[in-house]
Design a protein around this motif. Structure first.
Motif, PDB file in Angstrom:
ATOM      1  N   PHE A 615      -7.784   2.698 -46.100  1.00  0.00           N
ATOM      2  CA  PHE A 615      -7.949   4.140 -46.156  1.00  0.00           C
ATOM      3  C   PHE A 615      -9.289   4.481 -46.097  1.00  0.00           C
ATOM      4  O   PHE A 615      -9.636   5.178 -44.955  1.00  0.00           O
ATOM      5  CB  PHE A 615      -7.190   5.132 -47.155  1.00  0.00           C
ATOM      6  CG  PHE A 615      -7.071   6.586 -46.894  1.00  0.00           C
ATOM      7  CD1 PHE A 615      -6.746   6.845 -45.980  1.00  0.00           C
ATOM      8  CD2 PHE A 615      -7.572   7.455 -47.915  1.00  0.00           C
ATOM      9  CE1 PHE A 615      -6.272   8.330 -45.511  1.00  0.00           C
ATOM     10  CE2 PHE A 615      -7.392   8.864 -47.511  1.00  0.00           C
ATOM     11  CZ  PHE A 615      -6.537   9.224 -46.239  1.00  0.00           C
ATOM     12  N   GLY A 616     -10.085   3.985 -46.860  1.00  0.00           N
ATOM     13  CA  GLY A 616     -11.830   4.187 -46.593  1.00  0.00           C
ATOM     14  C   GLY A 616     -12.100   3.520 -45.351  1.00  0.00           C
ATOM     15  O   GLY A 616     -12.809   4.266 -44.653  1.00  0.00           O
ATOM     16  N   ALA A 619     -11.197   5.820 -42.477  1.00  0.00           N
ATOM     17  CA  ALA A 619     -12.276   7.053 -42.527  1.00  0.00           C
ATOM     18  C   ALA A 619     -13.678   6.559 -41.802  1.00  0.00           C
ATOM     19  O   ALA A 619     -14.015   7.257 -41.002  1.00  0.00           O
ATOM     20  CB  ALA A 619     -12.322   7.448 -43.897  1.00  0.00           C
ATOM     21  N   ILE A 622     -13.070   6.448 -38.186  1.00  0.00           N
ATOM     22  CA  ILE A 622     -13.282   7.950 -37.628  1.00  0.00           C
ATOM     23  C   ILE A 622     -14.714   8.243 -37.511  1.00  0.00           C
ATOM     24  O   ILE A 622     -15.030   8.607 -36.520  1.00  0.00           O
ATOM     25  CB  ILE A 622     -12.366   8.828 -38.362  1.00  0.00           C
ATOM     26  CG1 ILE A 622     -10.879   8.229 -38.143  1.00  0.00           C
ATOM     27  CG2 ILE A 622     -12.631  10.284 -37.624  1.00  0.00           C
ATOM     28  CD1 ILE A 622     -10.136   9.321 -39.222  1.00  0.00           C
TER      29      ILE A 622
ATOM     30  N   ALA B  11      -3.277  17.635 -39.798  1.00  0.00           N
ATOM     31  CA  ALA B  11      -4.314  16.638 -40.296  1.00  0.00           C
ATOM     32  C   ALA B  11      -4.539  16.707 -41.750  1.00  0.00           C
ATOM     33  O   ALA B  11      -4.551  15.766 -42.463  1.00  0.00           O
ATOM     34  CB  ALA B  11      -5.742  17.126 -39.456  1.00  0.00           C
ATOM     35  N   THR B  15      -3.757  13.860 -44.404  1.00  0.00           N
ATOM     36  CA  THR B  15      -4.495  13.656 -45.844  1.00  0.00           C
ATOM     37  C   THR B  15      -3.746  13.467 -47.067  1.00  0.00           C
ATOM     38  O   THR B  15      -3.880  12.881 -47.878  1.00  0.00           O
ATOM     39  CB  THR B  15      -5.683  14.244 -45.466  1.00  0.00           C
ATOM     40  OG1 THR B  15      -6.041  14.505 -44.252  1.00  0.00           O
ATOM     41  CG2 THR B  15      -6.759  13.926 -46.473  1.00  0.00           C
ATOM     42  N   ALA B  18      -1.496  10.672 -47.409  1.00  0.00           N
ATOM     43  CA  ALA B  18      -2.263   9.497 -47.771  1.00  0.00           C
ATOM     44  C   ALA B  18      -2.836   9.420 -49.042  1.00  0.00           C
ATOM     45  O   ALA B  18      -2.894   8.458 -50.141  1.00  0.00           O
ATOM     46  CB  ALA B  18      -3.536   9.538 -46.789  1.00  0.00           C
ATOM     47  N   THR B  19      -3.511  10.805 -49.594  1.00  0.00           N
ATOM     48  CA  THR B  19      -3.946  10.626 -51.019  1.00  0.00           C
ATOM     49  C   THR B  19      -2.741  10.200 -51.915  1.00  0.00           C
ATOM     50  O   THR B  19      -2.692   9.819 -52.786  1.00  0.00           O
ATOM     51  CB  THR B  19      -4.361  11.953 -51.135  1.00  0.00           C
ATOM     52  OG1 THR B  19      -5.369  12.410 -50.059  1.00  0.00           O
ATOM     53  CG2 THR B  19      -5.533  11.914 -52.503  1.00  0.00           C
ATOM     54  N   LEU B  22      -2.090   6.905 -52.455  1.00  0.00           N
ATOM     55  CA  LEU B  22      -2.883   6.262 -53.206  1.00  0.00           C
ATOM     56  C   LEU B  22      -2.806   6.419 -54.737  1.00  0.00           C
ATOM     57  O   LEU B  22      -3.346   5.481 -55.507  1.00  0.00           O
ATOM     58  CB  LEU B  22      -4.279   6.788 -52.701  1.00  0.00           C
ATOM     59  CG  LEU B  22      -4.797   6.418 -51.194  1.00  0.00           C
ATOM     60  CD1 LEU B  22      -6.202   6.614 -51.072  1.00  0.00           C
ATOM     61  CD2 LEU B  22      -4.577   4.786 -50.935  1.00  0.00           C
TER      62      LEU B  22
ATOM     63  N   CYS C 109     -11.959   9.253 -50.768  1.00  0.00           N
ATOM     64  CA  CYS C 109     -11.557   8.963 -49.495  1.00  0.00           C
ATOM     65  C   CYS C 109     -10.712   9.787 -48.785  1.00  0.00           C
ATOM     66  O   CYS C 109     -10.845  10.056 -47.405  1.00  0.00           O
ATOM     67  CB  CYS C 109     -10.696   7.577 -49.578  1.00  0.00           C
ATOM     68  SG  CYS C 109     -11.720   6.116 -49.857  1.00  0.00           S
ATOM     69  N   GLY C 110      -9.830  10.316 -49.560  1.00  0.00           N
ATOM     70  CA  GLY C 110      -9.098  11.489 -49.004  1.00  0.00           C
ATOM     71  C   GLY C 110      -9.940  12.683 -48.401  1.00  0.00           C
ATOM     72  O   GLY C 110      -9.647  13.050 -47.263  1.00  0.00           O
ATOM     73  N   LEU C 111     -10.809  13.179 -49.082  1.00  0.00           N
ATOM     74  CA  LEU C 111     -11.509  14.418 -48.731  1.00  0.00           C
ATOM     75  C   LEU C 111     -12.386  13.830 -47.426  1.00  0.00           C
ATOM     76  O   LEU C 111     -12.581  14.677 -46.417  1.00  0.00           O
ATOM     77  CB  LEU C 111     -12.555  14.494 -49.978  1.00  0.00           C
ATOM     78  CG  LEU C 111     -12.032  15.669 -50.975  1.00  0.00           C
ATOM     79  CD1 LEU C 111     -13.069  16.109 -51.874  1.00  0.00           C
ATOM     80  CD2 LEU C 111     -11.688  17.089 -50.241  1.00  0.00           C
ATOM     81  N   GLY C 112     -13.063  12.752 -47.636  1.00  0.00           N
ATOM     82  CA  GLY C 112     -13.805  12.313 -46.550  1.00  0.00           C
ATOM     83  C   GLY C 112     -12.926  12.004 -45.202  1.00  0.00           C
ATOM     84  O   GLY C 112     -13.393  12.615 -44.298  1.00  0.00           O
ATOM     85  N   PHE C 113     -11.866  11.500 -45.216  1.00  0.00           N
ATOM     86  CA  PHE C 113     -10.807  11.360 -44.377  1.00  0.00           C
ATOM     87  C   PHE C 113     -10.481  12.696 -43.593  1.00  0.00           C
ATOM     88  O   PHE C 113     -10.605  12.780 -42.453  1.00  0.00           O
ATOM     89  CB  PHE C 113      -9.832  10.444 -44.756  1.00  0.00           C
ATOM     90  CG  PHE C 113      -8.611  10.100 -43.592  1.00  0.00           C
ATOM     91  CD1 PHE C 113      -8.853   8.794 -42.901  1.00  0.00           C
ATOM     92  CD2 PHE C 113      -7.669  10.867 -43.220  1.00  0.00           C
ATOM     93  CE1 PHE C 113      -8.379   8.386 -41.605  1.00  0.00           C
ATOM     94  CE2 PHE C 113      -6.930  10.412 -42.180  1.00  0.00           C
ATOM     95  CZ  PHE C 113      -7.073   9.225 -41.741  1.00  0.00           C
ATOM     96  N   GLY C 114     -10.344  13.785 -44.725  1.00  0.00           N
ATOM     97  CA  GLY C 114      -9.516  14.952 -44.052  1.00  0.00           C
ATOM     98  C   GLY C 114     -10.540  15.442 -43.295  1.00  0.00           C
ATOM     99  O   GLY C 114     -10.430  16.098 -42.344  1.00  0.00           O
TER     100      GLY C 114
END
Lengths: 631, 99, 272
Positions: A615-616, A619, A622, B11, B15, B18-19, B22, C109-114
């Motif tokens: 996932f990282g 990110a 992107i 989006a 997210t 996805a979280t 995890l 990761c979630g925050l960054g991705f979003g």
């Protein structure tokens, strides 16, 4: 007639195959098979010789093409033979002396249970040696060269149960490798220079080649000759090679194989003639070796080792003569042949003495043997007279000619070389007289051996004495026969060429000087060993004597320079390997290991952890895409 | 309102899904979160379809649904057999990848 | 609504619908992730999916909207619920994290991705929406069908193969071949007699005045619960309810209440 040439080699080769593969059932007759096949080869040689004598000098050389061995593009190696006067001389010497020594071995090896194998090796040697002298190109010669090396190795180490014999065989093999390397490199250089290594084309194109290359080839060939012929600096193996049975010493390490180097130089005469520097080196090597061997021979108490020193010295004469160019080629070969007779006879005599003395080799424990073994005494004595150059005997003619030729070289070199040869003659007289006196004269000094057996000196059986007698005839008459009307010179001249040179001293002067020195040398020996009783235990002796007993420190030299040097080199390389190479390698491995140990923690087996990294990563992808668009 | 907002919503849902993958340990919930992510994608496709004025986006969303159905069938079968053999539906218990 | 308007903006009704239902969808998604019980998660997800179906319809994807409700919410989510029931409906997950740093990493990761994703969409600056009026002119389903059976026919066929494979795969995964004949009642009872234990039938689950369920273990004479009384499936799921102490605590509570009341009456009498 040409077709007979291959048969010369085939007969002993067949013998070797039959004897070595035949197994125990041939034990009873093996030695006679071997002897018969050697004699067959000799008879064929005689037939060819007779045929050759019937022709004009120009048409005497014949050749036989057998098959194409390695046809690869421009690299054409054929198995084909060439029989000219030079090869003929060797064929007769090898097969003649070889047959005699086969006969002698029948008696000498009678009690050895591996006698069949011994004869197989002897036949193998004969085949390889004949291949060497009959080859018409250097590559085939190399095959024979290695073949005799192999046979020599096998025969020196024939009594392999003795560690000394096994070591000696190994030593001979290793030292010979150095020389063989020279020959193989010489062949390679020849191929790149001339595009061929067949004798004829190579010698024809010598004139069109630069002297530097020829000198290089000459020196490489000299290296090969030094290895095979026990010349300084590759001489150290010959003394130890005496660990082999005495017939082997007589045949291989006196009469034939060790003279292969001389053959090589004489055969390559065209190359050496065009490379004076190489020739000079050859003469220097010869002169040094003839003195070296003679000095060693003076100090040895082991009869065979004394004779080995003498062999070295005599081959030194031949190499010296061969280095003189057309002045000396013929005499080198002539001395080679006469030496083949008398040195083989001397060795067989020594073998006969040992046979009667429970294999004792220390001359200090002989003494007064002339009454016990008269035939041996007479034949040995004739050989002795021949080698010191007693007037009228073989050695007189051949050695005198070499000394004359050395003077005829002219200039300072001529004087130095001639002087060395003269000095060598005096020393020869000294050490041979010493051997003679210590063995056959004086009082009995023999002692019971470690098991308490008192030796009972006795004459050897007929099969041993006959070859000795024949060889004694050769020692007496060969030189004279060759010299009547310069018959040997005329015989070899078409092959090797000959020139008289212009000697600053007359032949008569040289002869007289030689005689004087001979008498002086023999006289000193008589004064030292004949007038006084010979001590059973060797006295400490002078520094030179002690050095000579240790072969003039040749082994020590090799040990210090080559072995120690090699060890130090290896050790330093090992040190570099351990610290530098291993350090880099191990350091890399250790740092990788440490890094992996840390990275391994990431690999915790939880799918969710891996998902986080995925996932990282997404990110980051992107982010990268956005960055690229922004830029 | 600008229809782009549908994309923002997609989006956000993606997210969140996805979280969820995890941080949840229950394999069934993890699976539901994956379905949530797939649905977010579908929403984006449908919005794209409207944006471009053709139906290709809807076709892709349709295929996504079919594939999701197939995935659910196999995934749930895996979960059931996992549960049968390990008596647990926790994804961490299946950490056999570690020595 | 004119086509021109559709290109840039939507009707107020749709905007209202979006903001209300969008909130519901996000809340549903969050609940899906953070609910302790899988059943609740599944129900929340179903809610989100229905909201999405409405959005599909609003975006002109009529066919997909219906399919979303019928197939996704109706079939797939029910399959989920079915499996949840099979695996254990009451087994509440502990939300305590076991992997060190996992939750923080996931959040970062979630925050960054979003943020990155939303920034990307914002960065794309999409202005014009063509609208589906033209594409849906012959009807949405017909338009889809025309595409599926022409342009996407190979993908469609391959998807069919995938579905069959998935169905077979699921059967292979869950099917257990019976390698030996099932034992009959008679054989089972004979085996029990031979082994000499549980010769009578297994004891019944606990039956109490206030509890009467198969998940309550019957009590042994010394008051400890006997697991034998509960069905094997429940035992394996760990869903046995232990009520052995409940009776005592109930009694204690009863006594306490009785005492309180008695005291009150006593004090009432005293005040009189």
């Amino acid at each position: 007639m040409e077709n007979l040439i291959a048969l010369l080699i085939a007969a002993p080769l067949l013998g070797a195959v039959v004897l070595l593969c035949g197994g125990r059932r041939l034990d009873a007759v093996g030695h006679w098979i071997g002897t018969a096949l050697a004699a067959t080869s000799f008879v064929i040689g005689i037939v060819l010789f007779a045929d050759m004598l019937g022709k004009n000098a120009e048409h005497r050389a014949i050749s036989q093409y057998l098959f194409s061995w390695i046809p690869v593009g421009s690299f054409q190696a054929d198995v084909s033979f060439q029989l000219d006067q030079l090869s003929m001389t060797f064929v007769l010497l090898i097969t003649g002396v070889g047959s005699l020594i086969h006969l002698y071995s029948v008696g000498y090896m009678e009690h050895d249970e591996r006698r069949r194998r011994f004869f197989g090796y002897l036949n193998l040697f004969l085949a390889a040696m004949l291949l060497l002298v009959l080859a018409d190109n250097y590559l085939l010669l190399y095959v024979g060269w290695e073949g005799v090396g192999l046979a020599s190795y096998l025969l020196i180490g024939f009594w392999q149960h003795k560690p000394s014999a096994a070591t000696a065989a190994k030593k001979a093999f290793l030292v010979n490798r150095v020389g063989d390397m020279g020959l193989s490199i010489a062949i390679m250089v020849m191929f790149t220079t001339f595009g061929t290594f067949a004798f004829g084309p190579v010698f024809d194109s010598v004139g069109k080649t630069g002297e530097g290359k020829l000198t290089a080839i000459g020196l490489l060939l000299l290296l090969a000759a030094c290895g095979k012929s026990a010349q300084v600096p590759l001489q150290s193996w010959l003394g130890d090679a005496m660990e082999g049975p005495t017939p082997v010493s007589a045949l291989i390490h006196a009469a034939t194989m060790v003279t292969a180097g001389v053959y090589l130089i004489v055969r390559s005469g065209a190359i050496f003639n065009a490379a004076p520097d190489a020739q000079l080196v050859v003469t220097v090597v010869g002169a040094v070796t003839l003195l070296f061997g003679a000095i060693v021979g003076c100090a040895k108490d082991d009869i065979k080792k004394a004779l080995a020193g003498s062999t070295m010295s005599q081959i030194g004469y031949m190499v010296l003569a061969a280095g003189l160019g057309p002045i000396g080629y013929v005499f080198a070969i002539m001395h080679l042949v006469t030496h083949g007779f008398f040195k083989a006879g001397l060795f067989l005599g020594a073998g006969s003495v040992m046979h009667g003395m429970n294999d004792e080799v220390d001359m200090r424990k002989y003494g007064g043997l002339r009454t016990y073994m008269p035939v041996t005494f007479v034949t040995f004595g004739l050989g002795y007279l021949a080698i010191i150059g007693f007037p009228g005997l073989s050695g007189f003619f051949s050695k005198d000619k070499i000394i004359e030729a050395a003077f005829a070289k002219g200039g300072t070199e001529g004087w130095i070389l001639g002087g060395a040869a003269l000095l060598g003659a005096a020393i020869t007289a000294f050490y041979m007289t010493r051997v003679m006196i210590m063995t056959f004269f004086g009082e009995k000094r023999w002692q019971p051996d470690t098991e308490g057996h008192e030796p009972h000196p006795h004459e050897s059986p007929r099969s041993m004495t006959i070859p000795m007698i024949v060889l004694a005839f050769g020692s007496v008459f060969a030189g004279g026969l060759f010299s009547i009307g310069d018959s040997f010179v005329h015989w070899l001249e078409p092959v090797t060429g000959h020139s008289e040179g212009n000697s600053p001293v007359s032949a008569l002067t040289v002869t007289l000087a030689t005689m004087v020195l001979l008498v002086v040398g023999a006289g000193i020996a008589y004064a030292q060993y004949g007038r006084r009783p010979v001590p059973v235990v060797a006295p400490r002796g002078s520094l030179l004597t002690r050095a000579a007993r240790r072969d003039l420190l040749q082994d020590d030299f090799n040990h210090v320079v080559l072995v120690r040097g090699g060890e130090h080199l290896t050790r330093s390389l090992v040190y570099v390997d351990h610290t530098l190479v291993d350090g880099v390698v191990n350091g890399t491995a250790a740092s990788m290991g440490g890094l992996s140990g840390r990275l391994r923690k990431l690999q915790n087996g939880y799918a969710r952890s891996y998902a986080v990294s995925m996932f990282g990563g997404a990110a980051i992808l992107i982010a990268a895409t956005l960055l690229m668009r922004a830029v | 309102m600008n229809p782009v907002n549908y994309l923002y919503l997609a989006a956000l849902l993606f997210t969140i899904g996805a979280t969820g993958v995890l941080i949840r340990r229950n394999a069934i919930v993890v699976f539901m979160c994956i379905e949530l992510m797939l649905n977010a994608c579908n929403l984006a496709f449908v919005a794209f379809s409207r944006m471009h004025g053709n139906l290709d986006g809807q076709i892709i969303a349709f295929f996504t649904m079919v594939v999701a159905a197939a995935e659910v069938v196999v995934g749930l079968a895996i979960i059931v057999s996992l549960f049968r053999s390990r008596h647990s539906a926790s994804v961490d218990d299946a950490s056999l990848m570690k020595l | 609504m004119s086509a021109q308007l559709a290109a840039y903006s939507t009707s107020t009704g749709e905007a209202f619908q979006f903001w209300v239902l969008g909130t519901v969808a996000v809340v549903g998604a969050l609940c899906t992730v953070f609910m302790k019980k899988a059943v609740h998660s599944a129900l929340c997800l179903a809610g989100t999916m229905i909201v999405l179906a409405v959005f599909y319809l609003a975006n002109g994807a009529y066919f997909l909207g219906i399919v979303q409700i019928v197939v996704y919410t109706g079939a797939i989510m029910m399959l989920f619920l079915f499996v949840v029931m099979l695996v254990g409906v009451t087994a509440a997950d502990s939300l305590k994290e076991t992997i060190k740093g996992q939750r923080w990493l996931a959040l970062v990761c979630g925050l960054g991705f979003g943020i990155l994703l939303i920034a990307g969409i914002g960065n794309a600056s999409i202005k014009d929406f063509n609208g589906l009026a033209k594409a849906n002119a012959n009807g949405n389903v017909e338009g889809l069908a025309a595409l599926i059976f022409t342009k996407y026919v190979f993908a469609f066929e391959i998807t069919g193969a995938l579905l069959i494979t998935a169905a077979v795969g699921a059967m292979v995964l869950t099917h257990r071949e019976r390698t030996e004949r099932a034992k009959t009642q008679r054989e089972l009872s004979e085996q029990r007699v031979r082994e000499g234990k549980h010769v009578p039938p297994l004891p019944a689950p606990g039956v109490y005045a206030r509890h009467n369920a198969v998940d309550i273990a019957g009590l042994l004479p010394d008051g400890t619960p006997s697991e034998l009384t509960v069905s094997k499936t429940l035992r394996e799921r760990g869903q046995i309810r232990d009520v052995s102490t409940e009776a005592l605590s109930d009694l204690k509570a009863l006594e306490q209440r009785a005492e309180e009341r008695l005291e009150r009456t006593n004090s009432g009498e005293g005040s009189k």
